[in-house]
Design a protein around this motif. Sequence first.
Motif, mmCIF file in Angstrom:
data_model
loop_
_atom_site.group_PDB
_atom_site.id
_atom_site.type_symbol
_atom_site.label_atom_id
_atom_site.label_comp_id
_atom_site.label_asym_id
_atom_site.label_seq_id
_atom_site.Cartn_x
_atom_site.Cartn_y
_atom_site.Cartn_z
ATOM 1 N N VAL A 226 40.628 74.490 2.875
ATOM 2 C CA VAL A 226 41.973 73.916 2.721
ATOM 3 C C VAL A 226 42.416 74.073 1.270
ATOM 4 C CG1 VAL A 226 41.772 72.222 4.581
ATOM 5 C CG2 VAL A 226 41.048 71.600 2.269
ATOM 6 N N SER A 227 43.717 74.158 1.060
ATOM 7 C CA SER A 227 44.288 74.204 -0.281
ATOM 8 C C SER A 227 45.118 72.941 -0.501
ATOM 9 C CB SER A 227 45.155 75.450 -0.465
ATOM 10 O OG SER A 227 44.362 76.614 -0.411
ATOM 11 N N LEU A 228 44.838 72.235 -1.587
ATOM 12 C CA LEU A 228 45.512 70.963 -1.849
ATOM 13 C C LEU A 228 46.007 70.905 -3.277
ATOM 14 C CD1 LEU A 228 42.819 68.640 -0.229
ATOM 15 C CD2 LEU A 228 44.966 69.360 0.821
ATOM 16 N N LYS A 229 47.158 70.272 -3.485
ATOM 17 C CA LYS A 229 47.644 70.061 -4.845
ATOM 18 C C LYS A 229 46.748 69.036 -5.538
ATOM 19 C CE LYS A 229 52.457 71.381 -4.272
ATOM 20 N NZ LYS A 229 53.871 70.998 -4.492
ATOM 21 N N PRO A 230 46.194 69.385 -6.690
ATOM 22 C CA PRO A 230 45.191 68.513 -7.315
ATOM 23 C C PRO A 230 45.703 67.112 -7.637
ATOM 24 C CG PRO A 230 45.827 70.297 -8.800
ATOM 25 C CD PRO A 230 46.375 70.632 -7.461
ATOM 26 N N GLN A 231 46.939 66.998 -8.159
ATOM 27 C CA GLN A 231 47.418 65.670 -8.535
ATOM 28 C C GLN A 231 47.615 64.784 -7.319
ATOM 29 O OE1 GLN A 231 47.552 64.404 -11.723
ATOM 30 N NE2 GLN A 231 47.661 62.572 -10.448
ATOM 31 N N PHE A 232 48.110 65.348 -6.231
ATOM 32 C CA PHE A 232 48.270 64.569 -5.006
ATOM 33 C C PHE A 232 46.912 64.108 -4.483
ATOM 34 C CE2 PHE A 232 52.603 66.449 -3.490
ATOM 35 C CZ PHE A 232 53.203 65.849 -4.599
ATOM 36 N N LEU A 233 45.903 64.988 -4.576
ATOM 37 C CA LEU A 233 44.553 64.609 -4.157
ATOM 38 C C LEU A 233 44.007 63.501 -5.052
ATOM 39 C CD1 LEU A 233 41.988 65.008 -2.474
ATOM 40 C CD2 LEU A 233 41.312 66.808 -4.089
ATOM 41 N N LEU A 234 44.192 63.645 -6.370
ATOM 42 C CA LEU A 234 43.692 62.641 -7.308
ATOM 43 C C LEU A 234 44.353 61.285 -7.090
ATOM 44 C CD1 LEU A 234 43.504 64.811 -10.550
ATOM 45 C CD2 LEU A 234 41.569 63.884 -9.270
ATOM 46 N N ASP A 235 45.653 61.290 -6.741
ATOM 47 C CA ASP A 235 46.341 60.023 -6.457
ATOM 48 C C ASP A 235 45.664 59.293 -5.301
ATOM 49 O OD1 ASP A 235 48.209 60.412 -8.448
ATOM 50 O OD2 ASP A 235 49.741 61.243 -7.115
ATOM 51 N N GLY A 236 45.313 60.053 -4.268
ATOM 52 C CA GLY A 236 44.648 59.432 -3.123
ATOM 53 C C GLY A 236 43.243 58.974 -3.443
ATOM 54 N N LEU A 237 42.503 59.803 -4.167
ATOM 55 C CA LEU A 237 41.126 59.436 -4.522
ATOM 56 C C LEU A 237 41.098 58.227 -5.449
ATOM 57 C CD1 LEU A 237 39.614 62.985 -5.171
ATOM 58 C CD2 LEU A 237 39.344 61.557 -3.126
ATOM 59 N N GLY A 238 42.096 58.142 -6.352
ATOM 60 C CA GLY A 238 42.136 57.005 -7.277
ATOM 61 C C GLY A 238 42.415 55.694 -6.576
ATOM 62 N N ALA A 239 43.008 55.769 -5.389
ATOM 63 C CA ALA A 239 43.313 54.551 -4.628
ATOM 64 C C ALA A 239 42.183 54.151 -3.693
ATOM 65 C CB ALA A 239 44.600 54.747 -3.829
ATOM 66 N N VAL A 240 41.169 55.001 -3.567
ATOM 67 C CA VAL A 240 40.008 54.678 -2.729
ATOM 68 C C VAL A 240 39.020 53.886 -3.581
ATOM 69 C CG1 VAL A 240 38.046 55.634 -1.471
ATOM 70 C CG2 VAL A 240 40.284 56.698 -1.248
ATOM 71 N N HIS A 241 38.894 52.623 -3.302
ATOM 72 C CA HIS A 241 38.052 51.751 -4.125
ATOM 73 C C HIS A 241 36.636 51.665 -3.535
ATOM 74 C CE1 HIS A 241 42.134 49.738 -5.214
ATOM 75 N NE2 HIS A 241 41.926 50.846 -5.896
ATOM 76 N N SER A 242 35.994 52.827 -3.405
ATOM 77 C CA SER A 242 34.636 52.845 -2.866
ATOM 78 C C SER A 242 33.862 53.985 -3.510
ATOM 79 C CB SER A 242 34.655 53.013 -1.343
ATOM 80 O OG SER A 242 35.334 54.195 -0.978
ATOM 81 N N GLU A 243 32.530 53.867 -3.486
ATOM 82 C CA GLU A 243 31.689 54.874 -4.141
ATOM 83 C C GLU A 243 31.829 56.238 -3.468
ATOM 84 O OE1 GLU A 243 26.981 55.691 -5.327
ATOM 85 O OE2 GLU A 243 27.586 53.835 -4.292
ATOM 86 N N PHE A 244 32.018 56.229 -2.148
ATOM 87 C CA PHE A 244 32.155 57.482 -1.410
ATOM 88 C C PHE A 244 33.531 57.547 -0.754
ATOM 89 C CE2 PHE A 244 27.636 56.645 -1.698
ATOM 90 C CZ PHE A 244 27.126 57.880 -2.070
ATOM 91 N N VAL A 245 33.946 58.761 -0.400
ATOM 92 C CA VAL A 245 35.235 58.970 0.248
ATOM 93 C C VAL A 245 35.050 59.900 1.441
ATOM 94 C CG1 VAL A 245 35.804 60.919 -1.277
ATOM 95 C CG2 VAL A 245 37.635 59.680 -0.108
ATOM 96 N N ARG A 246 35.803 59.623 2.499
ATOM 97 C CA ARG A 246 35.785 60.502 3.666
ATOM 98 C C ARG A 246 37.077 61.318 3.687
ATOM 99 N NH1 ARG A 246 34.802 59.118 10.040
ATOM 100 N NH2 ARG A 246 32.887 58.252 9.141
ATOM 101 N N ILE A 247 36.927 62.638 3.799
ATOM 102 C CA ILE A 247 38.071 63.527 3.958
ATOM 103 C C ILE A 247 37.983 64.127 5.352
ATOM 104 C CG2 ILE A 247 39.246 65.591 3.107
ATOM 105 C CD1 ILE A 247 38.204 65.013 0.356
ATOM 106 N N SER A 248 38.928 63.728 6.207
ATOM 107 C CA SER A 248 38.932 64.186 7.597
ATOM 108 C C SER A 248 39.949 65.308 7.771
ATOM 109 C CB SER A 248 39.268 63.020 8.531
ATOM 110 O OG SER A 248 38.365 61.940 8.348
#
Length: 382
Positions: free
Chosen positions: A320-342
């Motif tokens: 997949v190709s993703l805009k980095p800043q949009f991805l970082l915005d989502g990751l920064g809002a995930v308040h957990s040690e791990f993240v799931r990308i579905s």
Amino acid sequence: MKFQVNRDVFSEAVSFAVKLLPQRTTLPILSGVLIEATDAGLLLSSFDYEVSSQTQIDADVEEPGTILVSGRLLAEIASRLPNAPVRFSTDEGRISVSCGSASFTLLSMPVEEYPSIPQIGDDSGLVPGEEFAAAVAQVAVAASRDDVTPVITGVQLEITENNLSLVATDRYRVAVREIEWDGGSQASTETLTALVPARTLQEVGKTFGHSGNISVSIESRDDRELIAFTAGTKTVTSLLIKGNFPPVRRLFPETVDNYAVLNTAELIEATRRVSLVLEREAALRFTFTADGVTLEAIGSEQAQASETIDVVLTGTDIVVSLKPQFLLDGLGAVHSEFVRISFTKTENPNKPGPVLITSQTSRDQPGADSYRYLLQPNLLLR
């Protein structure tokens, strides 16, 4: 009018009152702060016909009265006064401010030309301050900053009997979070909605986040719908955005079989590093396999970058190709040690659908919160 007030208390109150005022206004009088001195203390207010702020503080009032003064100038002065009581007095349209060895003379603005501050009716319900502030910070980042389409510059609040959902989109991503809502004895079984400007909601979250419960009131008056947030002695009101918020909830899949689990911090750092060589608006290429996820950036002939980090992949390999800043915005809002990308599917097997970002407690345990962030480089809604 004449009164004396604590310097720190007064400075904080003025700062709160002017925080939501626009930097520039076509009517200079709307840049003012209204100060009403009574036996009960001081009431400081600001209003620009869209957003109002109001707070009450204690003061030693010798002569009651009302003045209107330039808000940002007063805030600048109050923040730089020496550590001593602040004294105010008025004389024929001039306002004298003294504190320790410092003194200022300010011109008063015409109080009679100032608009009436919106009055608030009964509460619609209560939300926990810290949880509300966290939810706003997670969701508001996905609201559009393009005023051409005002309806998506806001955050949609959807209230049911005991639940408050916050939803925002800019057509490239959607963020959703749910928190508890206490409707009290007036709780309704019908869904209540309010489309609130994202900037206003963010300031409310920052200001009221540590104030215990926040009282929320939604009402219609004279063809004007507004929402009010109250915590302690502070109140913020805002006109609601008119229009129909897009039906973005239907974009979220019920189940996804193909997903990856990564360490949140590792993915954030790798994304930041690899995207250094990208030109503006370019996307990063993510290749997910059982051996790891490889991030690739082709910035120009002079600069390329790649990095591979660990991943636990369930399902098939995917690119997949993703805009980095949009991805970082989502990751920064995930308040957990791990993240799931579905990885969702589309009717075209060669074209991946939006990716769904959610929290993950551990590598094999989904997160307990309700935060969901849907992202795709292409427009989600046309």
